[in-house]
Design a protein around this motif. Structure first.
Motif, short mmCIF file in Angstrom:
data_model
loop_
_atom_site.label_atom_id
_atom_site.label_comp_id
_atom_site.label_asym_id
_atom_site.label_seq_id
_atom_site.Cartn_x
_atom_site.Cartn_y
_atom_site.Cartn_z
N ILE A 161 29.86 37.30 31.80
CA ILE A 161 30.50 38.30 32.67
C ILE A 161 29.43 38.80 33.63
CG2 ILE A 161 31.69 40.51 32.76
CD1 ILE A 161 32.63 40.03 29.91
N PRO A 162 29.53 38.41 34.90
CA PRO A 162 28.47 38.77 35.86
C PRO A 162 28.59 40.23 36.32
CG PRO A 162 30.16 37.53 36.97
CD PRO A 162 30.59 37.59 35.53
N VAL A 163 28.59 41.11 35.33
CA VAL A 163 28.71 42.55 35.62
C VAL A 163 27.65 43.27 34.80
CG1 VAL A 163 30.24 44.56 35.63
CG2 VAL A 163 31.19 42.27 36.03
N GLN A 164 27.10 44.30 35.39
CA GLN A 164 26.11 45.10 34.67
C GLN A 164 26.81 45.87 33.53
OE1 GLN A 164 23.86 47.71 37.12
NE2 GLN A 164 22.75 48.63 35.47
N SER A 207 30.01 35.22 46.29
CA SER A 207 29.17 34.33 45.51
C SER A 207 27.78 34.93 45.29
CB SER A 207 29.06 32.98 46.21
OG SER A 207 28.20 32.13 45.51
N SER A 208 27.23 35.52 46.33
CA SER A 208 25.90 36.14 46.19
C SER A 208 25.96 37.35 45.24
CB SER A 208 25.37 36.56 47.56
OG SER A 208 26.22 37.52 48.15
N LEU A 209 27.08 38.09 45.28
CA LEU A 209 27.23 39.23 44.37
C LEU A 209 27.31 38.77 42.92
CD1 LEU A 209 29.73 41.50 46.34
CD2 LEU A 209 27.28 41.82 46.08
N LEU A 210 28.05 37.67 42.69
CA LEU A 210 28.19 37.18 41.34
C LEU A 210 26.90 36.59 40.80
CD1 LEU A 210 31.71 35.50 41.62
CD2 LEU A 210 31.14 37.64 40.44
N LYS A 211 26.07 36.06 41.72
CA LYS A 211 24.81 35.45 41.30
C LYS A 211 23.64 36.43 41.30
CE LYS A 211 26.12 30.88 43.04
NZ LYS A 211 25.78 29.81 43.99
N ALA A 212 23.90 37.67 41.63
CA ALA A 212 22.81 38.66 41.74
C ALA A 212 22.16 38.88 40.38
CB ALA A 212 23.35 39.97 42.29
N ARG A 213 20.86 39.00 40.39
CA ARG A 213 20.09 39.30 39.18
C ARG A 213 19.18 40.49 39.46
NH1 ARG A 213 23.38 36.66 37.75
NH2 ARG A 213 23.44 34.80 36.42
N PRO A 214 19.28 41.56 38.74
CA PRO A 214 20.25 41.76 37.65
C PRO A 214 21.64 41.94 38.21
CG PRO A 214 19.07 43.77 38.08
CD PRO A 214 18.43 42.74 38.96
N PRO A 215 22.67 41.75 37.35
CA PRO A 215 24.06 41.91 37.83
C PRO A 215 24.29 43.31 38.38
CG PRO A 215 24.00 40.88 35.67
CD PRO A 215 22.62 41.35 35.94
N LEU A 216 25.19 43.34 39.35
CA LEU A 216 25.51 44.61 39.98
C LEU A 216 26.47 45.41 39.10
CD1 LEU A 216 26.01 43.34 43.64
CD2 LEU A 216 23.95 44.32 42.63
N SER A 217 26.57 46.67 39.47
CA SER A 217 27.44 47.56 38.69
C SER A 217 28.89 47.24 38.96
CB SER A 217 27.15 49.01 39.03
OG SER A 217 27.48 49.26 40.39
N SER A 274 33.74 46.39 42.29
CA SER A 274 35.13 46.82 42.50
C SER A 274 35.36 47.20 43.95
CB SER A 274 35.44 48.02 41.59
OG SER A 274 35.32 47.65 40.24
N GLU A 275 34.38 47.81 44.59
CA GLU A 275 34.51 48.15 46.01
C GLU A 275 34.66 46.89 46.85
OE1 GLU A 275 31.99 50.53 49.48
OE2 GLU A 275 31.23 50.43 47.41
N THR A 276 33.89 45.85 46.54
CA THR A 276 34.02 44.58 47.28
C THR A 276 35.38 43.95 47.02
OG1 THR A 276 31.64 44.25 47.13
CG2 THR A 276 32.98 42.32 47.65
N ALA A 277 35.83 44.01 45.78
CA ALA A 277 37.11 43.40 45.45
C ALA A 277 38.25 44.06 46.19
CB ALA A 277 37.35 43.48 43.94
N GLU A 278 38.15 45.35 46.40
CA GLU A 278 39.20 46.04 47.16
C GLU A 278 39.22 45.58 48.61
OE1 GLU A 278 38.44 50.14 46.70
OE2 GLU A 278 39.00 50.23 44.57
N LYS A 279 38.03 45.28 49.18
CA LYS A 279 37.98 44.85 50.57
C LYS A 279 38.58 43.46 50.77
CE LYS A 279 33.89 47.58 51.78
NZ LYS A 279 32.49 47.54 52.25
N ASN A 301 35.91 32.46 44.72
CA ASN A 301 34.86 33.41 44.35
C ASN A 301 35.40 34.83 44.26
OD1 ASN A 301 33.02 31.36 44.20
ND2 ASN A 301 32.22 31.66 46.26
N CYS A 302 36.29 35.15 45.17
CA CYS A 302 36.87 36.51 45.14
C CYS A 302 37.74 36.68 43.89
CB CYS A 302 37.69 36.76 46.39
SG CYS A 302 36.70 36.79 47.91
N LEU A 303 38.50 35.62 43.56
CA LEU A 303 39.29 35.70 42.33
C LEU A 303 38.40 35.76 41.10
CD1 LEU A 303 42.11 33.12 43.17
CD2 LEU A 303 42.25 35.61 43.22
#
Length: 1320
Positions: free
Chosen positions: A951-954, A886-896, A901-906, A916-918
């Motif tokens: 899309i909460p992605v950089q 949740s914190s990753l998705l709400k990060a400003r500016p969005p993360l790369s 993808s590294e977090t999603a693999e974990k 949130n993971c989905l």
């Protein structure tokens, strides 16, 4: 009081132990004899007991206080105690001895204490006499024995007092002085004190041979002046008038004594007179109850110098026993004892008495504890005594004061007694049990033998008490109690009792006898015979009286009567046989029951005769019992007559009748005993027990211990049978357990096991016992199976539930049930965890939390704890990654995208549903798709629609695209401002694109209500949302633009043809439906230049530029503004600078192409026809939508109108109608309610239109007037109008037609003309 009262003394009274105190319940109190029989084993061990009635039992005091007068007895306290009275009697004899000789006795003091002459005399006698004590010099030992301190020469004082006072008396009493020799007498007299004169009882006859002795006597004892004439020295006796020489007396007298003088003979005669029996004197004053109370309270308060209610009972008790044992203190009190209740009325209420009993107190009239009822109740033997015996069968009253006492005694005939203290201060009691009666009598005879020599029946006279401490020191058991107001004291047979009153009080007492007294009653008669004491009633007469009622006699009493009668008949037979052997021949029957008791008393033993007696003709009215036949008279025995009441042949049948009655009971009792003691298969059924109880009730057998036991056993058996049946039926059996409070619960297995044992231990056999035993075996099997299931950790829920279902048949508290339910809950929880873990989509965080919360409430178990640990660990990990995601998705500016993808693999390996993971995974996927689409970018609009979802992605190209998007948006706003009309519902793309589809006609009005024009203008138009839609629309035909234009023109041509065809003249114009309102043509009409449809001028207001040269278009055809080409071309140029392809841009480009193409064709036509130059006109190219509108009359359409007239009409109508078209549409939404200002404008517009149109049939005055008859012509800024919803559609003032604004809003209005027309 004396000072010694408060000083501690070594011989101070020590209270005996307390007797039993009983507090019966209301149930026990209901039957006094049953309760007394119940407490008898305990209470008879102490002789007396106290009974406190239940709270609330307070009988009214019924005695007539005003009528009660009595003469009390006088009691001198120091005369009551036996040993003290002995001392007083001894002092009376000593004083009398000296008084008769003319001397007064003064008791000397030794060591500041009055000398106890009785004790001194007794101690000297015990030591062998005066001579031996003097010879052995034992006076000091006697002083120590009397309690004097050693070393003070008290012994010599005691010897002196003894010689002076006691020795002459003892010498006189012994009679030895008559035999003493003259020499010894002379020597003795010389040694005596000169002040003591004792007469030895003889006048010496001096013979010649004793002349020398006489001279010696005279010389030794007589003064010389005395010797002379004998006549001068003669002393005359005041008793017998005999004369004695003073010098002949031993010792001789110097002077003649003053007062009365007795000679030796008279002295011996006076001293030998028997002492009168001691008794209480009657007071001289007659008291009322109030006067006696005042006297009693005054005495006590003065004596103790404090209010009567403040004097402690212990202090009064100690002072009483001090006073009765003190000789020198003479305290006198009065006691109102033995007052007959028959004369003054009982303290308890009685039936038909003078005391009027209130309704709430009527219960006391028949209460068994009412002493008027107790003695004569059925269980009391005294009911068979025919005479009223005052004090026994009739209560006696007692009015006491402080220190007034009742001495040691037992009740007449050794009966029971019961005493009730109605009110007043307490009464202190002392009692000895019946078995210690002879011991108490022996101790009192031993300590005061002189009293019993005078009065052998002393203890029956109620005049003697003895200190309880003295009796206890000799081994007699004594008990005490304080009887307070409202309490009973019961004395048991032959129980000696005594006591005193603490102060003014009022008590009542009566006697009663029970069955257990019968044997003691006969023994008492024999005891009275030995003491020669009269009987209160004849015991034999009472026995025969009961035997005559054998059939109705209580069986227990019958058994006792039979035993007593058997002894009576045997003794009577022996006595009669003995009388016959002694020679008595005459026999005669006598009705002794008809004689008074004092007329049939034995002359010797004073026994009341009944069965038989001996009389002699020589002594009429005198008789003796058969025991004392020798004491009747001196006549020969042959003259005696045997008088009998019954022959022996009469007595035996009477005894047999009683015996038969008793044997019936004995037979029943034997059967009961046998039934109760039966074992194993010999046990009887419950019905046998019930039959025995029924038989006891039928035969009126007594309610004794055996019957009570039978009832108790039967009740227990019935209860057990009921409980067993309920257990077998599966009904819930409740019972009460003792504890902090009463709680209902089931039987435990152990209790059931104990209950089964109880069933088999019952004296009777119950049919439920084997069945209950079988049930117990099933329960035990269930317990064993349960233990196996509980020990197995792999047991499933189905197996546990099945065994729980079996337990429903057991109405027993099973300790395994909670464990099985806990285990079932654990198994269900484990299955729930397992089921949730099978699919990741079902194992949400909420599910895990719910399972953990459920697991916390479960009983700890290894499998549960293990699953809980795994679940808790999974929840912790899941919550951690959910929060982190949740914190990753709400990060400003969005993360790369790489970081995400590294977090999603974990988190991919976590077996849980994590939203949130989905979302993170989906965001990464969409970001990648978006980047791919950016690479293939062709249209901004396409890309923009994708970005509607964040899309909460950089994203790298996002900023460039956002900048480009802003330019595109600015261009769209500029184009919309140029083309779109105000409040238009069309989009910019719809306006710019050709009209591929057109609807014919207008939607119908619903419920005759005018609708907003904007609602009618919403068509199902072709939506062109994107570039592909535009391309498709433009490429539907092969010729592209020209084909599309032809298609649009074809559609419009068809629409125009349809609209024009319906406007042709017809037979009835009322069937024609035109305009947005779909009503027939009427009034001022407008015709769309494009679609050729007709519209009411009031329904569609003409625009403000209706007077311009442009043709009028209906709301369906007028879709946009018509800007000049000069305003449109810059839009295309600016779009080319953005370098973005838009659907709106393509549509605008096509529209410009059509416009330019039309201009080219127009120039060609103009040049070929030789028309003026159209260059200026092309500055505003004509629209393909421009058409001419027409106005229709209400009846038919006119033809043959030239083009110039139509053009003028269209211009005038547009000028009049267009300003009000929009306002008219709004008014139609509100039930056609018109404001005055708007109505006037409408009518002016209609008037203007009608002045230039051939279709108008009304003038200005008609349009401005309300068509209602008698129009009131209202004035004002605003006038409310209403339109007819019938066929005329005319407008009326609301006030003229009687319609309110609310009614016009809610309901349709139809004018009178339309109503009549519709009716036709």
């Amino acid at each position: 009081p004396p000072g010694t009262m408060t000083q501690p003394r070594p011989d101070e009274f020590k209270p005996p132990p307390e007797c039993p105190v009983f507090e019966p319940s209301w149930e026990e109190f209901a039957d006094p004899f049953a309760f007394i029989n119940k407490i008898r084993p305990i209470a008879e061990k102490t002789g007396i007991c106290k009974v406190r009635p239940p709270p609330g039992w307070q009988p009214p005091f019924a005695c007539n206080v005003d009528r009660l007068h009595f003469t009390p007895r006088i009691q001198r306290l120091n005369e009551l105690e036996a040993q003290t009275r002995v001392k007083l009697n001894f002092l009376d004899k000593i004083a009398k001895f000296w008084e008769l000789q003319g001397c007064s006795l003064k008791i000397p003091h030794v060591e500041r204490k009055i000398l106890d002459l009785y004790q001194l005399n007794k101690n000297v006698a015990d030591e062998g006499g005066f001579d031996i004590v003097c010879r052995d010099r034992r006076w000091t030992a006697i002083a120590l024995k009397m309690g004097f301190a050693p070393g003070k020469a008290v012994g010599s004082h005691l010897r002196s007092h003894y010689e002076r006072i006691l020795y002459p008396y003892n010498l006189f009493q012994s009679g030895a002085n008559l035999l003493v020799s003259w020499t010894n007498a002379l020597t003795l007299m010389v040694n005596l004190s000169a002040s003591v004169h004792i007469v030895l009882g003889l006048c010496i006859n001096w013979s010649e041979e004793n002349a020398s002795l006489r001279n010696d006597w005279n010389k030794a004892l007589l003064p010389s002046s005395v010797l002379g004439s004998d006549e001068d020295r003669l002393l005359l006796c005041d008793g017998c008038d005999d004369s004695y020489h003073t010098f002949c007396l031993i010792p001789p007298l110097n002077d003649i004594p003053k007062g009365d003088w007795r000679c030796p003979k008279c002295l011996a005669q006076e001293c030998s007179k028997p002492q009168e029996a001691f008794g209480f004197e009657q007071a001289y004053r007659d008291y009322s109850l109030r006067a006696f109370g005042e006297m009693a309270d005054s005495f006590k308060s003065d004596y103790f110098n404090m209010p009567v209610h403040m004097v402690p009972t212990e202090l009064v008790e100690k002072e009483f026993w001090r006073l009765v044992s003190t000789i020198e203190e003479d305290v006198t009190v009065e006691y109102g004892a033995d007052i007959a209740s028959k004369e003054f009325g009982s303290g308890f209420p009685i039936r038909n008495g003078r005391f009027k009993v209130s309704e709430k107190d009527e219960m006391y009239l028949k209460c068994g504890w009412n002493l008027n009822n107790m003695a004569m109740m059925d269980p009391s033997v005294l009911t068979h005594v025919t005479a009223d015996i005052c004090g026994m069968t009739l209560p006696w009253l007692y009015v006491g004061m402080c220190f007034s006492s009742f001495c040691w005694h037992i009740e007449d005939h050794w009966s029971y007694s019961i005493n009730y203290l109605h009110w007043g201060e307490p009464k202190t009691w002392y009692g000895a049990p019946g078995f210690a009666a002879e011991q108490l009598e022996a101790v009192m005879k031993k300590l005061a033998p002189e009293l019993f020599q005078i009065q052998p029946d002393l203890l029956h006279q109620l005049v003697t008490i003895m200190n309880p401490n003295t009796l206890m020191s000799h081994g007699v058991p004594i008990y005490r109690t304080n009887q307070c107001a409202g309490e009973f004291v019961i004395t048991f047979p032959r129980a000696y009792h005594s006591g005193f009153n603490q102060g003014f009080n009022f008590a009542e007492a009566v006697n009663f006898c029970t069955v257990d007294w019968m044997a003691l009653g006969r023994q008492c008669v024999d005891h009275y015979r030995l003491l020669h004491r009269y009987c209160v009633f004849s015991h034999d007469e009472m026995i025969c009286q009961m035997a005559s009622k054998a059939n109705s006699l209580d069986v227990v009493l019958a058994s006792a009567v039979q035993k007593d009668m058997k002894d009576m008949i045997r003794e009577e037979q022996d006595l009669r046989d003995n009388v016959r052997k002694m020679g008595v021949k005459h026999c005669e029957q006598a009705e002794y029951n008809l004689l008074q008791d004092d007329e049939r008393q034995c002359a010797k033993c004073r026994t009341t005769c009944y069965l038989s007696a001996i009389t002699c003709p020589c002594s009429p009215g005198r008789l003796v019992c058969l025991h004392h036949i020798q004491d009747l008279c001196s006549c020969p025995l042959t003259n005696y007559t045997l008088n009998y009441r019954f022959t022996l042949d009469d007595l035996y049948p009477m005894m047999n009748a009683v015996k038969q009655r008793a044997e019936n009971y004995d037979e029943w009792a034997s059967h009961v005993t046998e039934t109760l003691e039966a074992k194993l298969d010999k046990k009887k059924s419950l019905s046998v027990f019930r039959s025995l109880i029924n038989k006891s009730e039928l035969k009126m057998f007594p309610d004794n211990d055996l019957l009570r036991q039978l009832r108790l056993v039967t009740q227990d058996a019935e209860k057990c049978s009921s409980v067993a049946q309920q257990l077998l039926n599966g009904k819930r059996q409740t019972r009460y357990r003792c504890g902090g409070g009463k709680t209902q619960s089931q039987l435990t297995v152990e209790e059931l096991r104990s209950f089964v044992r109880q069933l088999y231990n019952l004296p009777c056999s119950l049919p439920q016992a084997p069945k209950l035993k079988e049930l117990l075996n099933c329960i035990e099997d269930f317990q064993q199976h349960s233990e196996k299931l509980l020990a197995d950790e792999t047991t499933g829920t189905a197996e546990i539930q099945s065994i729980l279902d079996v337990s429903f048949d057991f109405d027993v508290e099973l300790p395994e049930l909670p464990l099985l339910r806990e285990r079932l809950a654990q198994a269900r929880w484990l299955e729930g965890v397992q089921q949730a873990s099978t699919q990741r989509s079902t194992l949400t965080l909420e599910t895990m939390r719910r399972l953990i919360d459920q697991g916390v409430g479960l009983t700890p178990h290894p499998s549960v704890e293990k699953a809980m640990a795994r679940l808790q660990e999974l929840l912790t990990v899941s919550e951690h990654w959910e929060d982190k995601t949740s914190s990753l998705l709400k990060a400003r500016p969005p993360l790369s995208i790489e970081t995400l993808s590294e977090t999603a693999e974990k988190v991919a390996g976590i077996p849980a549903y994590l939203p949130n993971c989905l979302m993170l995974k989906d965001s990464i996927s969409r970001a990648r798709e978006w980047l791919q689409e950016v690479d293939m970018l062709q249209c901004v609009n396409f890309m923009y629609r994708k970005l509607e979802f964040y899309i909460p992605v950089q994203l790298g190209p996002l900023k460039q695209l956002e900048s480009l998007m802003a330019e595109v948006q600015a261009w769209k706003e500029s184009a919309a401002k140029t083309f779109l009309m105000k409040n238009s519902h069309f989009t910019l793309l719809e306006v710019l694109c050709p009209r591929c589809e057109v609807e014919a006609g207008s939607p119908k009005r619903k419920s005759k209500k005018a609708k907003d024009i904007t609602q009618h203008s919403k068509k199902k138009m072709v939506k062109l949302d994107c570039l592909s839609d535009v391309e498709k629309a433009l490429s539907d035909t092969k010729d592209s633009a020209s084909a599309l234009r032809l298609q649009e023109m074809g559609v419009l041509s068809s629409l125009r043809a349809a609209n024009e065809s319906k406007l042709l003249p017809t037979a009835d114009c009322m069937d024609l439906k035109v305009c947005v309102c779909q009503n027939p043509p009427m009034g001022a009409m407008l015709q769309c230049e494009l679609c050729r449809d007709a519209f009411h001028s009031v329904c569609v207001r003409a625009s403000s530029d209706s007077r311009s040269a442009q043709a009028w278009l209906c709301p369906h055809c007028r879709r946009s503004e018509k800007p000049s080409l000069d305003k449109v071309l810059p839009l295309l140029a600016s779009l080319q600078r953005i370098q973005v392809r838009l659907p709106e841009g393509d549509a605008l480009h096509y529209l410009v192409e059509r416009t330019v193409s039309w201009q080219q064709r127009a120039r060609q036509v103009s040049s070929s026809c030789g028309l003026p130059d159209l260059e200026e006109s092309f500055a505003t190219p004509p629209s393909t939508d421009g058409k001419v509108s027409q106005s229709y009359p209400s009846s038919e359409l006119k033809e043959g109108v030239n083009g110039a007239e139509k053009k003028a009409k269209r211009r005038l109508e547009r000028e009049a109608v267009e300003p009000e078209r929009r306002d008219k549409a709004k008014k139609l939404q509100n039930k056609r309610q018109k404001m005055n200002k708007d109505k006037n404008l409408e009518r002016k517009a209609a008037s203007t239109s009608s002045s230039h149109s051939d279709f108008s049939q009304s003038d200005d005055s008609e349009e401005e007037m309300c068509p209602a008859e008698g129009c009131q012509q209202p004035e004002g800024d605003e006038v409310d109008w209403v339109q007819c919803d019938g066929s005329c559609n005319q407008w009326f003032h609301q006030v003229c037609v009687g319609v309110t604004a609310e009614l016009a809003e809610k309901e349709d209005y139809v004018c009178d003309n339309c109503t009549i027309s519709d009716g036709r």
